[in-house]
Design a protein around this motif. Structure first.
Motif, PDB file in Angstrom:
ATOM      1  N   ALA A 116      91.226 -49.992 -24.363  1.00 50.37           N
ATOM      2  CA  ALA A 116      90.114 -50.809 -24.854  1.00 50.37           C
ATOM      3  C   ALA A 116      90.509 -52.277 -24.947  1.00 50.37           C
ATOM      4  O   ALA A 116      89.731 -53.169 -24.593  1.00 50.37           O
ATOM      5  CB  ALA A 116      89.650 -50.296 -26.216  1.00 50.37           C
ATOM      6  N   SER A 117      91.733 -52.545 -25.400  1.00 51.25           N
ATOM      7  CA  SER A 117      92.174 -53.935 -25.527  1.00 51.25           C
ATOM      8  C   SER A 117      92.341 -54.591 -24.159  1.00 51.25           C
ATOM      9  O   SER A 117      92.010 -55.765 -23.974  1.00 51.25           O
ATOM     10  CB  SER A 117      93.490 -54.011 -26.314  1.00 51.25           C
ATOM     11  OG  SER A 117      94.558 -53.416 -25.586  1.00 51.25           O
ATOM     12  N   VAL A 177      84.030 -45.325 -28.864  1.00 54.44           N
ATOM     13  CA  VAL A 177      84.686 -44.117 -28.374  1.00 54.44           C
ATOM     14  C   VAL A 177      85.026 -43.287 -29.604  1.00 54.44           C
ATOM     15  O   VAL A 177      85.798 -43.727 -30.459  1.00 54.44           O
ATOM     16  CB  VAL A 177      85.972 -44.438 -27.580  1.00 54.44           C
ATOM     17  CG1 VAL A 177      86.618 -43.145 -27.080  1.00 54.44           C
ATOM     18  CG2 VAL A 177      85.673 -45.376 -26.422  1.00 54.44           C
ATOM     19  N   HIS A 178      84.411 -42.125 -29.735  1.00 56.09           N
ATOM     20  CA  HIS A 178      84.637 -41.241 -30.870  1.00 56.09           C
ATOM     21  C   HIS A 178      85.627 -40.157 -30.450  1.00 56.09           C
ATOM     22  O   HIS A 178      85.451 -39.520 -29.407  1.00 56.09           O
ATOM     23  CB  HIS A 178      83.328 -40.616 -31.330  1.00 56.09           C
ATOM     24  CG  HIS A 178      82.315 -41.606 -31.810  1.00 56.09           C
ATOM     25  ND1 HIS A 178      82.343 -42.153 -33.068  1.00 56.09           N
ATOM     26  CD2 HIS A 178      81.250 -42.170 -31.179  1.00 56.09           C
ATOM     27  CE1 HIS A 178      81.340 -43.005 -33.211  1.00 56.09           C
ATOM     28  NE2 HIS A 178      80.661 -43.032 -32.070  1.00 56.09           N
ATOM     29  N   ILE A 179      86.650 -39.936 -31.257  1.00 52.76           N
ATOM     30  CA  ILE A 179      87.726 -39.001 -30.926  1.00 52.76           C
ATOM     31  C   ILE A 179      87.921 -38.033 -32.083  1.00 52.76           C
ATOM     32  O   ILE A 179      88.141 -38.459 -33.227  1.00 52.76           O
ATOM     33  CB  ILE A 179      89.049 -39.750 -30.664  1.00 52.76           C
ATOM     34  CG1 ILE A 179      88.880 -40.782 -29.546  1.00 52.76           C
ATOM     35  CG2 ILE A 179      90.180 -38.771 -30.325  1.00 52.76           C
ATOM     36  CD1 ILE A 179      90.008 -41.784 -29.472  1.00 52.76           C
ATOM     37  N   GLY A 180      87.849 -36.741 -31.805  1.00 54.77           N
ATOM     38  CA  GLY A 180      88.099 -35.763 -32.852  1.00 54.77           C
ATOM     39  C   GLY A 180      87.386 -34.459 -32.578  1.00 54.77           C
ATOM     40  O   GLY A 180      86.581 -34.345 -31.644  1.00 54.77           O
ATOM     41  N   PRO A 181      87.647 -33.444 -33.396  1.00 54.46           N
ATOM     42  CA  PRO A 181      87.006 -32.141 -33.200  1.00 54.46           C
ATOM     43  C   PRO A 181      85.517 -32.208 -33.531  1.00 54.46           C
ATOM     44  O   PRO A 181      85.103 -32.790 -34.534  1.00 54.46           O
ATOM     45  CB  PRO A 181      87.758 -31.230 -34.181  1.00 54.46           C
ATOM     46  CG  PRO A 181      88.294 -32.156 -35.228  1.00 54.46           C
ATOM     47  CD  PRO A 181      88.593 -33.440 -34.531  1.00 54.46           C
ATOM     48  N   GLY A 182      84.705 -31.632 -32.643  1.00 51.97           N
ATOM     49  CA  GLY A 182      83.280 -31.507 -32.903  1.00 51.97           C
ATOM     50  C   GLY A 182      82.432 -32.727 -32.626  1.00 51.97           C
ATOM     51  O   GLY A 182      81.211 -32.680 -32.848  1.00 51.97           O
ATOM     52  N   VAL A 183      83.016 -33.817 -32.102  1.00 55.96           N
ATOM     53  CA  VAL A 183      82.198 -35.028 -31.938  1.00 55.96           C
ATOM     54  C   VAL A 183      81.127 -34.867 -30.866  1.00 55.96           C
ATOM     55  O   VAL A 183      80.172 -35.654 -30.825  1.00 55.96           O
ATOM     56  CB  VAL A 183      83.077 -36.279 -31.643  1.00 55.96           C
ATOM     57  CG1 VAL A 183      84.011 -36.576 -32.794  1.00 55.96           C
ATOM     58  CG2 VAL A 183      83.831 -36.134 -30.331  1.00 55.96           C
ATOM     59  N   ARG A 184      81.227 -33.834 -30.021  1.00 59.38           N
ATOM     60  CA  ARG A 184      80.180 -33.619 -29.015  1.00 59.38           C
ATOM     61  C   ARG A 184      78.827 -33.359 -29.677  1.00 59.38           C
ATOM     62  O   ARG A 184      77.775 -33.626 -29.090  1.00 59.38           O
ATOM     63  CB  ARG A 184      80.542 -32.456 -28.091  1.00 59.38           C
ATOM     64  CG  ARG A 184      80.533 -31.078 -28.743  1.00 59.38           C
ATOM     65  CD  ARG A 184      81.107 -30.021 -27.806  1.00 59.38           C
ATOM     66  NE  ARG A 184      81.035 -28.671 -28.336  1.00 59.38           N
ATOM     67  CZ  ARG A 184      81.901 -28.171 -29.219  1.00 59.38           C
ATOM     68  NH1 ARG A 184      82.896 -28.937 -29.685  1.00 59.38           N
ATOM     69  NH2 ARG A 184      81.774 -26.926 -29.638  1.00 59.38           N
ATOM     70  N   SER A 209      77.492 -46.148 -22.517  1.00 57.96           N
ATOM     71  CA  SER A 209      76.907 -46.515 -23.809  1.00 57.96           C
ATOM     72  C   SER A 209      77.719 -45.941 -24.958  1.00 57.96           C
ATOM     73  O   SER A 209      77.685 -46.469 -26.074  1.00 57.96           O
ATOM     74  CB  SER A 209      75.462 -46.007 -23.895  1.00 57.96           C
ATOM     75  OG  SER A 209      74.661 -46.637 -22.911  1.00 57.96           O
ATOM     76  N   ALA A 210      78.434 -44.871 -24.697  1.00 53.63           N
ATOM     77  CA  ALA A 210      79.312 -44.252 -25.700  1.00 53.63           C
ATOM     78  C   ALA A 210      80.182 -43.225 -24.994  1.00 53.63           C
ATOM     79  O   ALA A 210      79.827 -42.723 -23.920  1.00 53.63           O
ATOM     80  CB  ALA A 210      78.507 -43.588 -26.818  1.00 53.63           C
ATOM     81  N   VAL A 211      81.314 -42.904 -25.618  1.00 55.45           N
ATOM     82  CA  VAL A 211      82.208 -41.870 -25.123  1.00 55.45           C
ATOM     83  C   VAL A 211      82.522 -40.946 -26.300  1.00 55.45           C
ATOM     84  O   VAL A 211      82.911 -41.421 -27.377  1.00 55.45           O
ATOM     85  CB  VAL A 211      83.511 -42.455 -24.545  1.00 55.45           C
ATOM     86  CG1 VAL A 211      84.409 -41.330 -24.028  1.00 55.45           C
ATOM     87  CG2 VAL A 211      83.210 -43.451 -23.435  1.00 55.45           C
ATOM     88  N   ASP A 232      91.862 -41.657 -20.403  1.00 58.49           N
ATOM     89  CA  ASP A 232      91.787 -42.711 -19.390  1.00 58.49           C
ATOM     90  C   ASP A 232      90.447 -42.790 -18.667  1.00 58.49           C
ATOM     91  O   ASP A 232      89.738 -43.781 -18.774  1.00 58.49           O
ATOM     92  CB  ASP A 232      92.909 -42.524 -18.365  1.00 58.49           C
ATOM     93  CG  ASP A 232      92.964 -43.654 -17.350  1.00 58.49           C
ATOM     94  OD1 ASP A 232      93.154 -44.809 -17.760  1.00 58.49           O
ATOM     95  OD2 ASP A 232      92.807 -43.379 -16.153  1.00 58.49           O
ATOM     96  N   ALA A 233      90.074 -41.770 -17.915  1.00 54.50           N
ATOM     97  CA  ALA A 233      89.002 -41.898 -16.927  1.00 54.50           C
ATOM     98  C   ALA A 233      87.654 -42.261 -17.523  1.00 54.50           C
ATOM     99  O   ALA A 233      86.862 -42.970 -16.904  1.00 54.50           O
ATOM    100  CB  ALA A 233      88.880 -40.604 -16.119  1.00 54.50           C
ATOM    101  N   SER A 234      87.358 -41.783 -18.739  1.00 51.73           N
ATOM    102  CA  SER A 234      86.017 -41.961 -19.293  1.00 51.73           C
ATOM    103  C   SER A 234      85.808 -43.330 -19.931  1.00 51.73           C
ATOM    104  O   SER A 234      84.676 -43.711 -20.221  1.00 51.73           O
ATOM    105  CB  SER A 234      85.748 -40.877 -20.342  1.00 51.73           C
ATOM    106  OG  SER A 234      86.667 -41.000 -21.424  1.00 51.73           O
ATOM    107  N   VAL A 235      86.897 -44.065 -20.164  1.00 49.37           N
ATOM    108  CA  VAL A 235      86.828 -45.329 -20.890  1.00 49.37           C
ATOM    109  C   VAL A 235      87.094 -46.483 -19.922  1.00 49.37           C
ATOM    110  O   VAL A 235      87.997 -46.408 -19.097  1.00 49.37           O
ATOM    111  CB  VAL A 235      87.865 -45.359 -22.035  1.00 49.37           C
ATOM    112  CG1 VAL A 235      87.818 -46.687 -22.782  1.00 49.37           C
ATOM    113  CG2 VAL A 235      87.629 -44.193 -22.992  1.00 49.37           C
TER     114      VAL A 235
END
Length: 355
Positions: free
Chosen positions: A218-219, A29-36, A166-168, A141-144
């Motif tokens: 995730a945990s 799960v990648h979190i931050g600006p521009g990760v799309r 496969s990834a978020v 929440d919903a995507s993970v």
């Protein structure tokens, strides 16, 4: 909808990566600006030759996957989360010639990730799915976690499957496009994390609150992928929350309803002697501290809410809630209906915003 030129956040925050670890598999799960913008790399990593992108966002906010693709316009909202929509998506995938070695991408809020995830789980008995959650609610929440579902007239999320992505890619630039109420709505899931092990997240930068919420989920998912036990904790505040969504015909949004449900969970735990008055008060303080509603809708009917709560997915023996207690939050079954009714009657009330 505002355009990226006016809302994109400068990449001053380093993206975070949180891994969801499952036996024999897992995903980032990648979190931050521009990760799309890393979508083409993710698509290449899973070896997809073609991609169907189901997007509830305009073209300028729908990234190119880097391979031949079909873009299917979607609309966020609980009313669009139906089996008919899933069937239409699968038909569109088939018309495009999507195969088992290809992939599906969702780009939208939590209702879109839910429905697209279920379509991916069913099409060809399962094709890879990548989520690009664009609302705060979907990112925290919903995507993970791999839960996918659609609604029936009888209740929320009653038809679904577990299908891990496969990834978020949680691009925080998307959050700059949200209306104020939708932003606050997303805080409902963060507020409930306070009572299920995340600690006090108030005052942290938003991207850190998102990361902490995702790490907690995730945990929990790693320990219990299919709701056999600990994963029930993630439903804190949701028993009443889902009932309130239905009772208000979704005028009360999911995060708002969960926030009210969280306050009620504290009151109910207090009524059952599981926690003391200070901890009960803390539930209201946390929820209101995020600017979320903490009161029942003015016209809420207690009997109708109890009838809806009987349909909750967790219920196996009477009314079932996740409640705080001396050992922390846990699933409590067969809660006496009269205790629930009395606690609901004691809740303060306010009108529901209909905008």
């Amino acid at each position: 909808m505002t355009t990226p030129a006016t809302t994109t956040t400068p990449p001053t925050v380093a993206p975070r990566r949180i891994d969801v670890s499952l036996p024999g598999r897992g995903y980032p799960v990648h979190i931050g600006p521009g990760v799309r913008h890393s979508l083409p790399e993710v698509v290449a990593a899973i070896g997809a030759r073609r991609v169907a992108v189901v997007s509830a966002r305009p073209p300028e906010w729908t990234p190119d996957p880097g391979v031949p693709s079909l873009v299917v316009p979607a609309r966020d909202g609980e009313r669009n989360k139906t089996l008919a929509w899933v069937g239409e998506l699968c038909s569109r995938f088939a018309e495009f010639g999507l195969g088992r070695s290809d992939a599906v991408v969702s780009c939208g809020g939590g209702t879109t990730t839910d429905a697209v995830g279920l379509a991916a789980a069913l099409y060809h008995r399962g094709v890879p799915v990548i989520h690009l959650p664009t609302s705060l609610l979907a990112q925290v929440d919903a995507s993970v976690g791999g839960k996918t579902a659609v609604n029936l007239p009888q209740g929320k999320n009653l038809v679904g499957a577990y299908w891990q992505p496969s990834a978020v890619l949680c691009d925080t630039d998307y959050l700059q496009t949200l209306p104020p109420r939708e932003h606050v709505n997303g805080l409902g899931e963060i507020a409930r994390c306070h009572f299920i092990g995340a600690g006090d997240l108030r005052g942290l930068p938003l991207h850190e609150q998102i990361a902490a919420s995702v790490a907690l989920k995730a945990s929990v998912v790693a320990a219990d992928e299919r709701d056999a036990g600990p994963r029930h904790l993630l439903n804190y505040g949701h028993t009443l929350g889902h009932a309130l969504e239905r009772a208000t015909d979704f005028a009360l949004r999911h995060g708002e309803a969960v926030a009210v449900g969280t306050v009620f969970a504290g009151r109910l735990a207090g009524a059952l002697g599981r926690i003391g008055p200070a901890r009960v008060t803390e539930h209201t303080a946390v929820v209101e501290g995020y600017g979320l509603p903490a009161r029942l809708p003015a016209d809420a009917d207690v009997a109708a809410l109890i009838a809806l709560m009987r349909l909750d997915k967790k219920a196996t023996d009477g009314l079932t809630f996740v409640l705080d207690g001396p050992r922390g939050a846990e699933l409590v079954q067969d809660v006496p209906e009269q205790v629930v009714a009395d606690a609901l009657d004691a809740m303060p009330r306010e009108p529901v915003a209909r905008a």
